[in-house]
Design a protein around this motif. Structure first.
Motif, PDB file in Angstrom:
ATOM      1  N   MET A 233       0.829  -1.204   0.000  1.00  0.00           N
ATOM      2  CA  MET A 233       0.000   0.000   0.000  1.00  0.00           C
ATOM      3  C   MET A 233       0.859   1.247   0.000  1.00  0.00           C
ATOM      4  N   ASN A 234       0.496   2.187  -0.885  1.00  0.00           N
ATOM      5  CA  ASN A 234       1.297   3.401  -1.036  1.00  0.00           C
ATOM      6  C   ASN A 234       1.146   4.348   0.154  1.00  0.00           C
ATOM      7  N   LEU A 235       2.191   5.136   0.368  1.00  0.00           N
ATOM      8  CA  LEU A 235       2.153   6.191   1.381  1.00  0.00           C
ATOM      9  C   LEU A 235       2.272   7.533   0.674  1.00  0.00           C
ATOM     10  N   TYR A 236       1.265   8.401   0.897  1.00  0.00           N
ATOM     11  CA  TYR A 236       1.318   9.721   0.270  1.00  0.00           C
ATOM     12  C   TYR A 236       2.508  10.502   0.805  1.00  0.00           C
ATOM     13  N   GLY A 237       3.210  11.206  -0.088  1.00  0.00           N
ATOM     14  CA  GLY A 237       4.377  11.978   0.327  1.00  0.00           C
ATOM     15  C   GLY A 237       5.671  11.208   0.140  1.00  0.00           C
ATOM     16  N   SER A 238       5.593   9.871   0.151  1.00  0.00           N
ATOM     17  CA  SER A 238       6.773   9.044  -0.130  1.00  0.00           C
ATOM     18  C   SER A 238       6.663   8.449  -1.530  1.00  0.00           C
ATOM     19  N   ASP A 239       5.566   7.762  -1.799  1.00  0.00           N
ATOM     20  CA  ASP A 239       5.412   7.033  -3.063  1.00  0.00           C
ATOM     21  C   ASP A 239       4.789   7.892  -4.156  1.00  0.00           C
ATOM     22  N   MET A 240       4.064   8.905  -3.771  1.00  0.00           N
ATOM     23  CA  MET A 240       3.495   9.833  -4.752  1.00  0.00           C
ATOM     24  C   MET A 240       3.212  11.169  -4.095  1.00  0.00           C
ATOM     25  N   ASP A 241       3.182  12.212  -4.924  1.00  0.00           N
ATOM     26  CA  ASP A 241       2.849  13.554  -4.458  1.00  0.00           C
ATOM     27  C   ASP A 241       2.367  14.356  -5.666  1.00  0.00           C
ATOM     28  N   GLU A 242       2.362  15.691  -5.559  1.00  0.00           N
ATOM     29  CA  GLU A 242       1.812  16.516  -6.657  1.00  0.00           C
ATOM     30  C   GLU A 242       2.612  16.402  -7.946  1.00  0.00           C
ATOM     31  N   THR A 243       3.864  15.932  -7.863  1.00  0.00           N
ATOM     32  CA  THR A 243       4.688  15.871  -9.077  1.00  0.00           C
ATOM     33  C   THR A 243       4.586  14.513  -9.771  1.00  0.00           C
ATOM     34  N   ILE A 244       3.815  13.587  -9.191  1.00  0.00           N
ATOM     35  CA  ILE A 244       3.746  12.219  -9.694  1.00  0.00           C
ATOM     36  C   ILE A 244       2.298  11.897 -10.053  1.00  0.00           C
ATOM     37  N   SER A 245       2.103  11.267 -11.212  1.00  0.00           N
ATOM     38  CA  SER A 245       0.744  10.861 -11.570  1.00  0.00           C
ATOM     39  C   SER A 245       0.482   9.469 -10.999  1.00  0.00           C
ATOM     40  N   PRO A 246      -0.787   9.089 -10.888  1.00  0.00           N
ATOM     41  CA  PRO A 246      -1.067   7.733 -10.376  1.00  0.00           C
ATOM     42  C   PRO A 246      -0.447   6.643 -11.252  1.00  0.00           C
ATOM     43  N   LEU A 247      -0.229   6.955 -12.533  1.00  0.00           N
ATOM     44  CA  LEU A 247       0.339   5.947 -13.449  1.00  0.00           C
ATOM     45  C   LEU A 247       1.792   5.632 -13.104  1.00  0.00           C
ATOM     46  N   GLU A 248       2.461   6.571 -12.448  1.00  0.00           N
ATOM     47  CA  GLU A 248       3.865   6.355 -12.076  1.00  0.00           C
ATOM     48  C   GLU A 248       4.003   5.909 -10.627  1.00  0.00           C
ATOM     49  N   ALA A 249       2.872   5.653  -9.976  1.00  0.00           N
ATOM     50  CA  ALA A 249       2.903   5.247  -8.566  1.00  0.00           C
ATOM     51  C   ALA A 249       2.216   3.899  -8.372  1.00  0.00           C
ATOM     52  N   GLY A 250       2.069   3.159  -9.466  1.00  0.00           N
ATOM     53  CA  GLY A 250       1.458   1.830  -9.348  1.00  0.00           C
ATOM     54  C   GLY A 250      -0.028   1.886  -9.061  1.00  0.00           C
ATOM     55  N   LEU A 251      -0.664   3.022  -9.364  1.00  0.00           N
ATOM     56  CA  LEU A 251      -2.068   3.195  -9.003  1.00  0.00           C
ATOM     57  C   LEU A 251      -2.993   3.236 -10.213  1.00  0.00           C
ATOM     58  N   ASN A 252      -2.543   2.680 -11.335  1.00  0.00           N
ATOM     59  CA  ASN A 252      -3.385   2.593 -12.544  1.00  0.00           C
ATOM     60  C   ASN A 252      -4.730   1.971 -12.221  1.00  0.00           C
ATOM     61  N   TRP A 253      -4.680   0.954 -11.321  1.00  0.00           N
ATOM     62  CA  TRP A 253      -5.899   0.214 -10.985  1.00  0.00           C
ATOM     63  C   TRP A 253      -6.936   1.075 -10.282  1.00  0.00           C
ATOM     64  N   THR A 254      -6.537   2.230  -9.796  1.00  0.00           N
ATOM     65  CA  THR A 254      -7.484   3.095  -9.092  1.00  0.00           C
ATOM     66  C   THR A 254      -8.058   4.176 -10.006  1.00  0.00           C
ATOM     67  N   VAL A 255      -7.605   4.185 -11.248  1.00  0.00           N
ATOM     68  CA  VAL A 255      -8.128   5.165 -12.213  1.00  0.00           C
ATOM     69  C   VAL A 255      -9.223   4.491 -13.029  1.00  0.00           C
ATOM     70  N   ALA A 256     -10.426   5.058 -13.008  1.00  0.00           N
ATOM     71  CA  ALA A 256     -11.528   4.499 -13.812  1.00  0.00           C
ATOM     72  C   ALA A 256     -11.576   5.239 -15.145  1.00  0.00           C
TER      73      ALA A 256
END
Lengths: 361, 131
Positions: A233-256
């Motif tokens: 499970m991702n942690l905001y601020g470490s694995d993603m932030d405003e400069t990172i899209s969900p596609l670069e944080a392993g979160l494609n599955w959360t985009v509908a």
């Protein structure tokens, strides 16, 4: 001096090692982070998560608002009490925060967002909600305790208000029940079964004490971090932030992406990124040599370099594990630069551990 | 409060040194140091035969929280390492001054020992750092 949750006195009483976390005085551990980790994997532990931000969205336009605000599709929530994980994006696709949203009734949704991002989240939510028929109410007067582990539910149910015991026992994973003041979600951030219980702040200390008396062990933010890392499970601020899209944080599955006509904030930007193809990939690593992978260490993939976003030691696997953002060309292996030495690591797909068991061959 | 044995010598960077009967030195990190670090999960001990000067980084201890260097208190040559730490680094958490020792050193400059702190001075140092 930071903000204090209604359980601050309980943490001090239980010898919690208090640290600053996003402006809050929170327990890192109560003696041994590793013991607390194991107790959640094997029995039942509890975490004070009262610092997190509970936001209620009420009104006829709540669904339309969330359909626009969230990258995941709120229309997927059709049954009362159902929860969904989503990111909230900027126009350029950067992640403002990740959150859980619960569908309670057609004119009531509840969101839980992070503590450290509270101010910017609320500013964004309030700004975006202006165009919709929705009332946004932060609920700082509510406390929240996560009870997690294979024995968590059986220990917690008898301690809930009487009218919530049966509905809570009957909850399927990722569903919530409520009675107005109390709210019980079968959710968590550990990869184990359990509840997240929201209650009036005046009830928090007695519920915590009752859980303790029932054999639920207090656990700090340290164990929470190693548990979520093992659970993928991702942690905001470490694995993603405003400069990172969900596609670069392993979160494609959360985009509908469907329905294609749903126009959520950030959609155009991440659609363009998707069409271009990904330059960077988000992977899990298991260190093969000795040592511990730490955040921001370099990951070498041939001539290219990636970066560890969350690294640490997995008490369950007894090995160092990590998430890393790496060149898309990565294969099954890489090396991690640990204090000048290239230590070999295996590339895997998280999670590492679920329901007490290793997911890695 | 951490326990600070009276028969050891200490450094400001939280190492302890014990003089053994044969004149060799046993080196470890203090109970206070392990408390600050939290659960230890990995120790990289020096090679036998390695030669260090005072202040050289000679060992890495990694806890769930962070990696931390251990500095050699005095000059000398490493004669033995604590092999039990490879599989069980948590021994340091359990028994920092006993089973959790790091390595043994044959000192090359005995008077350097006099520069180290005694238990009272170390206690004062810890109290000062806490404030």
């Amino acid at each position: 001096m930071g903000n204090k949750t209604p359980l601050y006195a309980a943490h001090v009483e239980f010898d919690g090692k208090m640290v600053d976390f996003g402006g809050w005085d929170m327990p890192l551990h109560y003696g041994s982070q590793v013991d607390e980790h194991h107790v959640v994997r094997q029995d039942a532990g509890m975490f004070d998560v009262s610092h997190m931000t509970v936001v209620d969205l009420r009104g006829a336009g709540a669904k339309a608002f969330l359909s626009n605000l969230l990258a995941n599709d709120i229309a997927r929530l059709k049954d009362a009490g159902k929860a969904m994980y989503s990111c909230m994006l900027q126009d350029d696709g950067g992640v403002i925060d990740d959150l859980i949203v619960y569908y309670m009734t057609d004119d009531w949704y509840r969101m839980v967002v992070n503590a450290a991002t509270r101010v910017k989240d609320m500013a964004w939510i309030n700004k975006q909600s202006a165009a919709f028929d929705v009332e946004v109410t932060e609920r700082p007067e509510l406390a929240m305790i996560a009870v997690q582990g294979p024995s968590a539910r059986e220990r917690a149910v008898p301690l809930l208000p009487e009218d919530l015991r049966e509905p809570s026992s009957a909850l399927k994973p990722f569903f919530a029940a409520e009675n107005g003041e109390w709210f019980v979600g079968r959710t968590g951030y550990t990869g184990e079964d359990g509840f997240e219980v929201v209650m009036p702040e005046a009830s928090a200390a007695s519920f915590w004490k009752a859980l303790f008396d029932a054999g639920v062990k207090p656990c700090g933010l340290g164990a929470r971090d190693t548990l979520r890392l093992e659970a993928g499970m991702n942690l905001y601020g470490s694995d993603m932030d405003e400069t990172i899209s969900p596609l670069e944080a392993g979160l494609n599955w959360t985009v509908a992406w469907e329905p294609a006509e749903r126009d959520f904030i950030g959609r155009k930007a991440i659609e363009a990124q998707k069409a271009e193809g990904k330059a960077r990939k988000f992977v899990g690593l298991i260190l093969q040599g000795r040592g511990v992978i730490r955040n921001h260490q370099a990951v070498n993939v041939g001539d290219e370099t990636g970066e560890v976003t969350s690294g640490g030691f997995s008490p369950t696997l007894q090995a160092s594990i990590a998430f890393a953002r790496v060149p898309a060309t990565i294969g099954d292996e890489c090396t991690v630069d640990i204090r000048g030495k290239g230590v070999p690591a295996k590339v895997v797909r998280p999670p590492f551990v679920r329901n007490g068991k290793s997911c890695i061959d | 409060m951490s326990d600070i044995p009276a028969d050891l010598r200490y450094t400001k960077s939280h190492e302890w040194v014990r003089t053994e009967e044969d004149g060799s030195l046993t080196i470890g990190i203090t109970a206070h140091a392990q408390e600050l670090l939290g659960d230890l999960v990995f120790v990289e001990t020096p090679e036998i035969g390695a030669v260090f000067a005072p202040g050289d980084d000679c060992t890495v201890v990694e806890s769930v929280k962070a990696a931390s260097d251990v500095y050699c208190p005095v000059s000398g040559e490493v004669t033995e390492i604590n092999e039990a730490l490879e599989d069980s680094p948590q021994i340091i958490n359990e028994d920092a001054y006993g089973a959790g020792w790091l390595f043994k050193l044959q000192p090359s400059d005995a008077p350097e020992m006099d520069e180290l702190m005694d238990a009272d001075a170390y206690q004062a140092h810890v109290d000062e750092e806490d404030h």
